[in-house]
Design an enzyme around this catalytic site. Structure first.
Site, PDB file in Angstrom:
ATOM      1  N   PHE A   1     -17.086   8.516  -0.007  1.00  6.85           N
ATOM      2  CA  PHE A   1     -16.169   8.530  -1.136  1.00  6.85           C
ATOM      3  C   PHE A   1     -16.135   9.931  -1.731  1.00  6.85           C
ATOM      4  O   PHE A   1     -17.096  10.695  -1.608  1.00  6.85           O
ATOM      5  CB  PHE A   1     -16.624   7.549  -2.222  1.00  6.85           C
ATOM      6  CG  PHE A   1     -16.255   6.113  -1.972  1.00  6.85           C
ATOM      7  CD1 PHE A   1     -15.058   5.613  -2.430  1.00  6.85           C
ATOM      8  CD2 PHE A   1     -17.117   5.267  -1.296  1.00  6.85           C
ATOM      9  CE1 PHE A   1     -14.708   4.283  -2.206  1.00  6.85           C
ATOM     10  CE2 PHE A   1     -16.787   3.940  -1.078  1.00  6.85           C
ATOM     11  CZ  PHE A   1     -15.567   3.451  -1.532  1.00  6.85           C
TER      12      PHE A   1
ATOM     13  N   VAL B   1      -6.822   7.141  -1.556  1.00  7.24           N
ATOM     14  CA  VAL B   1      -6.720   5.699  -1.377  1.00  7.24           C
ATOM     15  C   VAL B   1      -7.688   5.344  -0.257  1.00  7.24           C
ATOM     16  O   VAL B   1      -7.545   5.814   0.874  1.00  7.24           O
ATOM     17  CB  VAL B   1      -5.290   5.268  -1.007  1.00  7.24           C
ATOM     18  CG1 VAL B   1      -5.230   3.753  -0.789  1.00  7.24           C
ATOM     19  CG2 VAL B   1      -4.299   5.679  -2.092  1.00  7.24           C
ATOM     20  N   SER B   2      -8.683   4.530  -0.578  1.00  3.62           N
ATOM     21  CA  SER B   2      -9.735   4.222   0.400  1.00  3.62           C
ATOM     22  C   SER B   2      -9.171   3.489   1.608  1.00  3.62           C
ATOM     23  O   SER B   2      -8.117   2.844   1.544  1.00  3.62           O
ATOM     24  CB  SER B   2     -10.827   3.374  -0.251  1.00  3.62           C
ATOM     25  OG  SER B   2     -11.456   4.063  -1.292  1.00  3.62           O
ATOM     26  N   ALA B   3      -9.883   3.585   2.712  1.00  3.88           N
ATOM     27  CA  ALA B   3      -9.482   2.892   3.935  1.00  3.88           C
ATOM     28  C   ALA B   3      -9.490   1.386   3.706  1.00  3.88           C
ATOM     29  O   ALA B   3     -10.369   0.858   3.020  1.00  3.88           O
ATOM     30  CB  ALA B   3     -10.424   3.259   5.076  1.00  3.88           C
TER      31      ALA B   3
ATOM     32  N   ARG C   1       0.821  -1.223   0.000  1.00  3.15           N
ATOM     33  CA  ARG C   1       0.000   0.000   0.000  1.00  3.15           C
ATOM     34  C   ARG C   1       0.853   1.270   0.000  1.00  3.15           C
ATOM     35  O   ARG C   1       0.486   2.286  -0.602  1.00  3.15           O
ATOM     36  CB  ARG C   1      -0.915   0.029   1.229  1.00  3.15           C
ATOM     37  CG  ARG C   1      -1.912  -1.069   1.326  1.00  3.15           C
ATOM     38  CD  ARG C   1      -2.788  -0.912   2.563  1.00  3.15           C
ATOM     39  NE  ARG C   1      -3.655   0.238   2.455  1.00  3.15           N
ATOM     40  CZ  ARG C   1      -4.827   0.232   1.833  1.00  3.15           C
ATOM     41  NH1 ARG C   1      -5.265  -0.869   1.242  1.00  3.15           N
ATOM     42  NH2 ARG C   1      -5.569   1.321   1.784  1.00  3.15           N
TER      43      ARG C   1
END
Length: 391
Positions: free
Chosen positions: A218, A76-78, A43
């Protein structure tokens, strides 16, 4: 090991393993395929602007771009949300997958699951995002992922049909159903009245039936699918009101309403600390055209409002007045060991008392009729289908 308290000696591999363990523990990772993907994808390579701790924080988003107003336009999403959406997609080896809203990290996770024999297409309307995504995917060994610059309303159809479509931006509509293969699944964060639910849709005859609505947030979709919400900043940025449609808000009048003495009502409706009540917002949005959201800047120390939620707190608003959901701690003799809160309403402005009473009525109706209900059903009919609106 705490993710937010890493020592300088922690390796990415160790942090990654801890993240996977925590995601399994909370139930976000439920399959070996998703676990293996999270254990392999680096990540930190997709979020070089973030610290190692931030990149692997289970509940945190990494913002990668903001617009001129400071609003996030790419992220960058959780990890918890990425895992939930991947589990919902039920991806298999060799599957063909379309991702709408790019960044690279999620596409890499998908690529790990479907393998080199599968197909991953990731689309974004912003060249800054696609350039980064393509570069990071190549550097991390996922150069076979197709990165496309363009508006997702009009591109990527040539590679379909897809076994799964994952949308990683907040959307107000779903124009991608025709790209889904028979038996495929669409995971879409749909926005309505300021609220967002990530919903899993599967085809049922001439429509798609939704399940597993997950509360999330989002960045909003850009391009042809964009929708302009009303957003008003009050108290020099300390308080924000947003409404999806409704009346045109008067920022000067609302600023004056903010500093006036509020109307205060208490509903007698009590929730335990940690008890979900997300259906309250959905219920209120369906019955009141003045429904919107309020939030307070946590860094401003503003004591003019006390919303019950940091984000997505229900509110009603007119051009010059608003009312919102607040709380106070209460003691229950039958459960003295547990913290409980009573729902209250604060109303501001010349119509604040009227709005407060109306919002209190909605809370009381929800408590009586909908609180213990399993929740709403979500259905996507085709645009060409004439259907009767439900009551």
């Amino acid at each position: 090991m705490a993710i937010d308290a890493l020592s300088s000696s922690e390796s990415p591999e160790a942090v990654r393993a801890d993240m996977v363990a925590r995601l399994k523990e909370r139930g976000s990772i439920r399959s070996p395929e998703v676990a293996e993907a999270f254990a392999k994808v680096p990540r930190e390579k997709f979020a070089p602007e973030a610290s190692l701790a931030a990149a692997y924080a289970v509940f945190d988003v990494v913002i990668t771009k903001r617009n001129a107003e400071g609003k996030a336009t790419s992220s960058v999403s959780a990890p918890w949300l990425q895992a939930e959406m991947l589990e919902a997609a039920r991806l298999t080896r060799g599957a063909r997958v379309l991702e709408i809203g790019s960044g690279g990290c999620n596409a890499a996770l998908i690529a790990e699951i479907v393998g080199v024999e599968g197909l991953v297409v990731t689309v974004d309307v912003d060249p800054f995002v696609t350039e980064r995504a393509a570069r990071f995917l190549t550097e991390t060994g996922y150069s076979h992922v197709k990165v496309i610059l363009g508006d997702a309303e009009h591109v990527a159809g040539e590679f379909g049909p897809y076994d799964a479509i994952l949308v990683t931006v907040g959307a107000w509509d779903c124009p991608w159903g025709h790209l889904l293969a028979s038996g495929g699944r669409m995971i879409i964060p749909l926005r309505f009245c300021g609220l967002t639910r990530s919903i899993t849709f599967v085809r049922d005859g001439d429509r798609f039936v939704g399940s597993n609505p997950t509360v999330c947030g989002f960045v909003p979709i850009q391009g042809a699918g964009a929708h302009q919400e009303q957003v008003v900043s009050l108290g020099d940025g300390a308080v924000t009101l947003t409404i999806d449609g409704g009346p045109t808000l008067d920022s000067v009048a609302l600023d004056q309403a903010l500093v006036g003495d509020p109307t205060e009502l208490w509903t007698g409706v009590i929730v335990a600390s940690g008890e979900p009540f997300d259906t309250l917002g959905l219920w209120t949005a369906t019955v009141d055209d003045t429904f919107g959201l309020i939030w307070r800047d946590p860094d401003r120390g503003c004591d003019l409002v006390r919303p019950i939620l940091r984000w997505f707190c229900p509110a009603l608003m007119t051009p010059d007045s608003f009312a919102y959901l607040t709380y106070r701690e209460v003691h229950r003799d039958d459960k003295p060991e547990q913290v409980h809160h009573e729902f209250g309403i604060h109303g501001h402005g010349c119509r604040g008392a009227e709005l407060a009473r109306r919002l209190a009525d909605h809370v009381e109706r929800w408590d009586r009729d909908w609180r213990r209900h399993p929740g709403p059903q979500f259905t996507l009919p085709p645009r060409t289908l004439r259907c009767r609106l439900p009551p």
